[in-house]
Motif scaffolding. Structure first.
Motif, PDB file in Angstrom:
ATOM      1  N   LEU A   1      74.460  44.904  25.838  1.00 22.65           N
ATOM      2  CA  LEU A   1      74.854  44.429  24.519  1.00 22.65           C
ATOM      3  C   LEU A   1      73.998  45.103  23.449  1.00 22.65           C
ATOM      4  O   LEU A   1      74.508  45.540  22.404  1.00 22.65           O
ATOM      5  CB  LEU A   1      74.709  42.912  24.447  1.00 22.65           C
TER       6      LEU A   1
ATOM      7  N   VAL B   1      82.500  48.195  25.467  1.00 26.04           N
ATOM      8  CA  VAL B   1      82.242  46.826  25.019  1.00 26.04           C
ATOM      9  C   VAL B   1      83.301  46.441  23.989  1.00 26.04           C
ATOM     10  O   VAL B   1      83.487  47.132  22.985  1.00 26.04           O
ATOM     11  CB  VAL B   1      80.832  46.692  24.410  1.00 26.04           C
TER      12      VAL B   1
ATOM     13  N   GLU C   1      79.578  41.014  27.701  1.00 24.98           N
ATOM     14  CA  GLU C   1      79.192  41.441  26.360  1.00 24.98           C
ATOM     15  C   GLU C   1      80.332  41.194  25.362  1.00 24.98           C
ATOM     16  O   GLU C   1      80.091  40.822  24.217  1.00 24.98           O
ATOM     17  CB  GLU C   1      78.794  42.919  26.380  1.00 24.98           C
TER      18      GLU C   1
END
Length: 520
Positions: free
Chosen positions: A139, A162, A427
């Motif tokens: 993240l 992500v 994430e």
């Protein structure tokens, strides 16, 4: 200095381009001046082999080993000496990994230059154990580098994506250019596990299993599910002293095993085949699904298949997935193999989720108090479902792994063939534009609101989406209701989440003192 056999393996790994080389045969063939001979004159038993190799690598010497040949033909260290310290060999192993990483980096960098497209941003480096223990690592990387970036993960060039929307876009645009990066079970049963299938084979068997799942109404089993959960919770409460994480998870796994054997294979707890099946599953995958099928797994699978054959011969319970499959015709080995594998995957994943739920509920007693205060019925079940869904958003659902089978250009970046792509689900579930205060455990998030797979995707986000996702939510809702009705507990010790084999898990330091409620 006496040392362990594994250090020899480490040295070989470093010397031979990142590959672990077994001393016997492999070393001798790859290294002509590595002499292996009988050596009774050094005071060792004649059954010993004497492996001698002096290799210079940046001034480090890899020394002398004396090994015994076992009945299985393997070599085991009996005594020997090394001219370097253990920590030098560890550094040599790391150097070998680093050489492999550099070779891969140069190779893919060259291919990207030829393609005229850049590799995703990010520096490929071997991550330290401290970095890997950081649950927010990827993240943080995405915030620094953007939604697409590369890392060195599990010894492989890995492109991370992500964000659920961009992840779904990748999967849709590159269908046929990637495959599931999962355990290959095709040598256990034809084609292997459903999540690994592609193309028309996948479409055929997915349609079969969608039809089978539709033939079983989980609501018909609600009373059974409650009995199983309540029984294990009462048993835990009757144990003395604080209960460890291992004790609690072991009990939960017994409960999920009983559930899945009944729901999937139609085998009840009092069936003579129940114990042999449970034992065979523990032998097949004692700690969750294995990464590579070995002889012991093949042997255990054959036992499971024989036992399932006996279930079929005596007549499977109609209200089970196996029973439904049999009612629709003669299921082939791929269908039966997948039912066997689904039983294992679901019993393992579900018991891990339950432990996460218990761990998170420990932090806010008001959640269970609210469940207790709500009368049994639709409102109570809706709230319990919301707790289960929020638990899955917070933990356990971490990634979708794909392996590229062709070179791919996506969003302007070059993703080389034979590398990994990680769709970062965990994430994505922490995206503040999708969930307000995403790091807060908020059980209200899913009450009266449905989320698309662009926002919430704990069970996958493409054609391989888990068919048992609704079962996971419903059985966990039952678990939460029974937990509220049966127990209260005090946490004695805990710690930060720790990286497990497949995903982060609650701390093994967790322990709690459980007590039955008076009206339980």
């Amino acid at each position: 200095m006496t040392t362990d056999f594994i250090w020899a393996g480490f040295a070989a790994w470093a010397l031979f381009d990142g590959r672990m080389i077994v001393l016997e045969g492999g070393w001798r063939n790859l290294c002509g001046n590595h002499h292996i001979r009988k050596c009774p004159d050094v005071g060792l038993d004649p059954s010993l082999c004497f492996a001698e190799r002096v290799a210079s690598h940046q001034g480090a010497l890899v020394g002398i080993w004396a090994c015994r040949r076992s009945q299985e033909g393997k070599l085991f260290l009996c005594r020997g000496s090394l001219d370097v310290l253990d920590n030098s060999l560890i550094r040599l192993k790391r150097f070998g990994k680093s050489l492999h990483l550099r070779r891969v980096t140069l190779q893919h960098g060259f291919r990207a230059a030829l393609k005229g497209k850049p590799l995703p941003p990010g520096r490929l480096r071997i991550l330290s154990s401290t970095a890997l223990a950081n649950q927010f690592l990827l993240l943080e990387e995405s915030r620094r580098l953007g939604p697409i970036f590369k890392v060195w993960w599990g010894g492989k060039f890995t492109t991370c994506i992500v964000g659920h929307e961009i992840g779904r876009k990748f999967l849709t645009e590159n269908e046929g250019k990637t495959k599931a990066a999962t355990t290959d079970l095709s040598d256990l049963f034809p084609f292997g596990f459903l999540r690994a299938l592609e193309g028309e084979t996948h479409r055929k068997y997915r349609r079969i299993f969608i039809d089978v799942f539709k033939g079983l109404d989980l609501a018909d089993h609600d009373a059974f599910l409650r009995r199983v959960v309540r029984k294990v919770l009462v048993q835990l409460a009757q144990m003395e002293g604080p209960l460890s994480a291992a004790t609690i998870t072991r009990a939960f796994k017994k409960a999920t095993t009983e559930m899945q054997l009944r729901l999937i294979l139609g085998v009840k707890r009092d069936d003579p085949l129940y114990e042999p099946l449970a034992k065979a599953y523990d032998d097949y995958a004692p700690n969750g699904i294995f990464l590579v099928a070995k002889d012991k797994h093949r042997a255990a699978y054959r036992r499971l298949r024989a036992l399932v054959g006996q279930v079929i011969e005596k007549g499977a319970t109609p209200d089970s997935l196996l029973g439904v499959a049999l009612s629709k015709g003669d299921p082939d080995e791929t269908v039966l193999g997948n039912l066997i594998q689904m039983t294992e995957a679901s019993r393992y994943d579900l018991h891990g989720l339950w432990f996460w739920i218990m761990n998170m509920l420990s932090r806010d007693p008001s959640i269970l108090a609210r469940v207790r205060a709500t009368a049994p019925g639709p409102e109570r079940r809706a709230f319990a479902r919301s707790v289960a869904q929020e638990s899955l958003r917070m933990e356990q659902s971490e990634f979708i792994h794909r392996a590229t089978t062709r070179d791919i250009v996506f969003d302007g970046f070059f993703l080389p063939k034979d590398t990994r792509v990680r769709i970062c689900v965990w994430e994505g579930h922490r995206d503040p534009s999708k969930f307000a205060e995403p790091s807060t455990f908020d059980t209200e998030r899913f009450l009266g609101e449905k989320h698309s797979m662009d926002t919430y995707a704990p069970f996958g986000m493409d054609k391989h989406r888990c068919l048992g996702g609704d079962w996971t939510i419903e059985t966990s809702a039952v678990f939460i209701e029974e937990l509220a009705s049966t127990l209260e507990w005090d946490v004695v010790s805990d710690g930060p989440p720790a990286r497990g084999v497949f995903h982060f898990e609650p701390s093994s330091a967790f322990s709690a003192r459980l007590k039955l409620l008076q009206d339980a």
